[in-house]
Design a protein around this motif. Structure first.
Motif, PDB file in Angstrom:
ATOM      1  N   LEU A   1      53.971  45.455  33.504  1.00  0.00           N
ATOM      2  CA  LEU A   1      52.557  45.228  33.685  1.00  0.00           C
ATOM      3  C   LEU A   1      51.755  46.511  34.242  1.00  0.00           C
ATOM      4  O   LEU A   1      52.108  46.843  35.361  1.00  0.00           O
ATOM      5  CB  LEU A   1      52.536  44.102  34.696  1.00  0.00           C
ATOM      6  N   HIS A   2      50.816  46.763  33.730  1.00  0.00           N
ATOM      7  CA  HIS A   2      50.107  47.914  34.153  1.00  0.00           C
ATOM      8  C   HIS A   2      48.540  47.344  34.649  1.00  0.00           C
ATOM      9  O   HIS A   2      47.778  46.786  33.438  1.00  0.00           O
ATOM     10  CB  HIS A   2      49.850  49.110  33.057  1.00  0.00           C
ATOM     11  N   VAL A   3      48.335  47.195  35.659  1.00  0.00           N
ATOM     12  CA  VAL A   3      47.231  46.177  36.166  1.00  0.00           C
ATOM     13  C   VAL A   3      46.211  47.033  36.878  1.00  0.00           C
ATOM     14  O   VAL A   3      46.265  47.914  37.663  1.00  0.00           O
ATOM     15  CB  VAL A   3      47.654  45.151  37.234  1.00  0.00           C
ATOM     16  N   VAL A   4      44.711  47.178  36.675  1.00  0.00           N
ATOM     17  CA  VAL A   4      43.585  47.449  36.998  1.00  0.00           C
ATOM     18  C   VAL A   4      42.645  46.390  37.576  1.00  0.00           C
ATOM     19  O   VAL A   4      42.401  45.423  36.943  1.00  0.00           O
ATOM     20  CB  VAL A   4      42.933  48.322  35.979  1.00  0.00           C
TER      21      VAL A   4
ATOM     22  N   ARG B   1      41.765  44.631  34.066  1.00  0.00           N
ATOM     23  CA  ARG B   1      42.105  44.710  32.673  1.00  0.00           C
ATOM     24  C   ARG B   1      43.630  44.756  33.084  1.00  0.00           C
ATOM     25  O   ARG B   1      44.130  45.321  34.350  1.00  0.00           O
ATOM     26  CB  ARG B   1      41.506  45.947  32.258  1.00  0.00           C
ATOM     27  N   ILE B   2      44.414  44.483  32.023  1.00  0.00           N
ATOM     28  CA  ILE B   2      45.884  44.713  32.146  1.00  0.00           C
ATOM     29  C   ILE B   2      46.689  44.984  30.760  1.00  0.00           C
ATOM     30  O   ILE B   2      46.039  44.575  29.803  1.00  0.00           O
ATOM     31  CB  ILE B   2      46.359  43.176  32.744  1.00  0.00           C
ATOM     32  N   TRP B   3      47.472  45.896  30.907  1.00  0.00           N
ATOM     33  CA  TRP B   3      48.433  46.068  29.587  1.00  0.00           C
ATOM     34  C   TRP B   3      49.734  45.482  29.815  1.00  0.00           C
ATOM     35  O   TRP B   3      50.346  45.637  31.016  1.00  0.00           O
ATOM     36  CB  TRP B   3      48.425  47.566  29.675  1.00  0.00           C
ATOM     37  N   VAL B   4      50.229  44.892  28.900  1.00  0.00           N
ATOM     38  CA  VAL B   4      51.658  44.272  28.863  1.00  0.00           C
ATOM     39  C   VAL B   4      52.321  44.878  27.957  1.00  0.00           C
ATOM     40  O   VAL B   4      52.017  44.722  26.696  1.00  0.00           O
ATOM     41  CB  VAL B   4      51.395  42.683  28.832  1.00  0.00           C
TER      42      VAL B   4
ATOM     43  N   ARG C   1      40.224  31.207  32.541  1.00  0.00           N
ATOM     44  CA  ARG C   1      39.639  32.512  32.556  1.00  0.00           C
ATOM     45  C   ARG C   1      41.107  33.673  32.628  1.00  0.00           C
ATOM     46  O   ARG C   1      41.918  33.317  33.294  1.00  0.00           O
ATOM     47  CB  ARG C   1      38.686  33.011  33.479  1.00  0.00           C
ATOM     48  N   LEU C   2      40.969  34.814  31.958  1.00  0.00           N
ATOM     49  CA  LEU C   2      41.782  35.564  32.096  1.00  0.00           C
ATOM     50  C   LEU C   2      41.149  37.239  31.888  1.00  0.00           C
ATOM     51  O   LEU C   2      39.936  37.045  31.188  1.00  0.00           O
ATOM     52  CB  LEU C   2      42.819  35.619  30.902  1.00  0.00           C
ATOM     53  N   PRO C   3      41.664  38.067  32.227  1.00  0.00           N
ATOM     54  CA  PRO C   3      40.942  39.613  31.925  1.00  0.00           C
ATOM     55  C   PRO C   3      41.308  39.757  30.575  1.00  0.00           C
ATOM     56  O   PRO C   3      42.029  39.273  29.811  1.00  0.00           O
ATOM     57  CB  PRO C   3      41.848  40.432  33.037  1.00  0.00           C
ATOM     58  N   ASP C   4      40.624  41.141  30.288  1.00  0.00           N
ATOM     59  CA  ASP C   4      41.152  41.518  28.882  1.00  0.00           C
ATOM     60  C   ASP C   4      42.561  41.951  29.033  1.00  0.00           C
ATOM     61  O   ASP C   4      43.227  42.761  30.002  1.00  0.00           O
ATOM     62  CB  ASP C   4      40.057  42.793  28.610  1.00  0.00           C
TER      63      ASP C   4
END
Length: 440
Positions: A151-154, A53-56, A79-82
């Motif tokens: 970029l906040h990445v999990v 999961r990622i927040w931009v 493919r891409l994450p949420d």
């Protein structure tokens, strides 16, 4: 600037490909900071793809969008994450004014590029086209106007990695970026992301649809016959099948030792909505913001209703009867497409209007109205716009004008259906026409 434990910093450095710098002696910690290089953009793209999961937050830099596009294109199944994208509200970004065109272009490139990637990764093909996600719900608008990017990445529910990409102040379309890794245990950052999720509003970009022409003539028509009928979500389906879709076309030309060349685009699910694999001229659907800019007005602030947004635009135009689509809107759409696809900012007076054509879509009951412009690229020892454009990736193809129709089957509809007119008006090697733009 945050300090990081050595292990965290080294692990992040391997991911983003930027250098580690030691902090002052005695602290026993390291600081991750550096200018992002081409390999760094590739590493960041890989980090995004591998994420769960990622927040931009902010504006995704165009080099990162392009690196991510290249990675996704190389996959057998995209493919891409949420992804949650929080970016300045469209009315903040798009109403900055022409003097800040470089920032408007960056916002459009980040939003449109990431939206296309999400569509390609999550859509399904049907009837030869891409079944798109609902565009009106892609992206969340925030009230802050910033062109940096967080970029906040999990990854697999592990500790989040937060990377700040700060744009260096520069008067141009392609600034450098400094990257730094933020502490993974920053509680304030998590609170900030929760506030964005709670307070943000969906971004709505709309395209223009005009009333269909009765008894349309074949070939060229007058653009002043176009009357605005409705606004629909960009890339969405109109509720009225009898409406017409206005589109701006750019014939990009240049000279080379071999003669006059034309620059075409290979259409892919990451950049277009149909005709995948075909070669086309640069094209852009006319948007609400193009009409607003042509009128000297603004787009509706976070207006949810497409009908209300159209009425706001009509009122800003002075409540005209009929509400005719301004021809300048086509030129503004053309400039946006050149910026997004070629990475060039081009002054409006370099787009030379050649003609206006009505074409019936061969598989849909919809009319397509094409305003055709030519754009002659500058090629000199100081600036070679062709090389700047070609550096964008493999989807741009240069073709000698006399050889353009050697394989007509790979060309899309406008090139096929208006071959005679395009050859005469746009593809003839007329040096006087090209010399007209040499002073720009």
């Amino acid at each position: 600037m945050p300090n990081l434990h050595s292990d965290d910093a080294r692990a992040a450095a391997r991911l983003v490909g930027i250098p580690i710098q030691a902090t002052p002696a005695g602290q026993g910690e390291l600081l991750l900071r550096g200018t992002v290089t081409e390999s760094g953009w590739r590493s960041l793209a890989g980090l995004i793809i591998d994420a769960t999961r990622i927040w931009v937050v902010g504006v995704m830099p165009q080099p990162l969008v392009e690196a991510l596009q290249r990675e996704v294109e190389a996959m057998a199944e995209p493919r891409l994450p949420d992804i949650e994208y929080y970016t300045p509200r469209s009315e903040l970004a798009l109403n900055l004014g022409r003097e800040l065109h470089c920032y408007v272009n960056r916002w459009q490139a980040g939003y449109m590029g990431l939206r296309n990637l999400v569509n390609a990764a999550h859509g399904q093909r049907a009837r030869g086209e891409l079944a798109r996600v609902e565009h009106r719900h892609f992206g969340t608008g925030i009230s802050a106007l910033s062109f940096n990017c967080l970029l906040h990445v999990v990854v697999n529910d592990g500790p989040a990695r937060s990377i700040m990409l700060s744009e260096l102040l520069e008067d141009g379309d392609h600034p450098d970026h400094i990257a730094q890794v933020l502490p993974s245990s920053d509680a304030g950052l998590n609170d900030y992301l929760e506030r964005l999720r709670r307070d943000g509003k969906p971004i709505r970009l709309r395209e223009v649809r005009c009333r269909g022409m009765e008894n349309p003539t074949s070939g060229e028509v007058e653009p002043d016959r176009l009357r605005i009928g409705e606004l629909v979500p960009l890339g969405g389906v109109s509720r009225n099948p009898n409406l017409l879709r206005p589109i701006s076309i750019v014939v990009v030309r240049c000279h080379s030792p071999a003669g006059l060349e034309v620059l075409l685009k290979r259409r892919t699910p990451l950049t277009d909505t149909d005709d995948f694999g075909k070669l086309s001229l640069l094209s852009a659907r006319v948007q609400e913001v193009d009409v607003a800019s042509a009128l000297g007005a603004t787009v509706s602030p976070s207006e949810e209703s497409d009908i209300a947004a159209l009425e706001d635009l009509w009122l800003a135009a002075g409540s005209p009867h009929p509400f005719v689509l301004p021809a300048e809107a086509f030129r503004l759409a053309a400039r946006r497409e050149v910026s997004l696809t070629l990475g060039l900012h081009v002054e409006l007076d370099r787009f030379e209007r050649k003609g206006f054509h009505l074409v019936q879509h061969e598989s849909e009951s919809v009319q397509l109205a094409f305003m055709v412009f030519t754009l002659d690229l500058v090629r000199s020892g100081q600036l070679d716009e062709l090389r700047v454009a070609l550096s964008r990736g493999p989807n741009l193809v240069r073709v000698l004008a006399p050889d353009l129709y050697n394989d007509e089957g790979q060309l899309n509809r406008l090139l096929r259906q208006r071959r005679k007119w395009l050859t005469k008006a746009c593809f003839s090697d007329d040096s006087e026409v090209l010399d007209d733009s040499s002073g720009h």
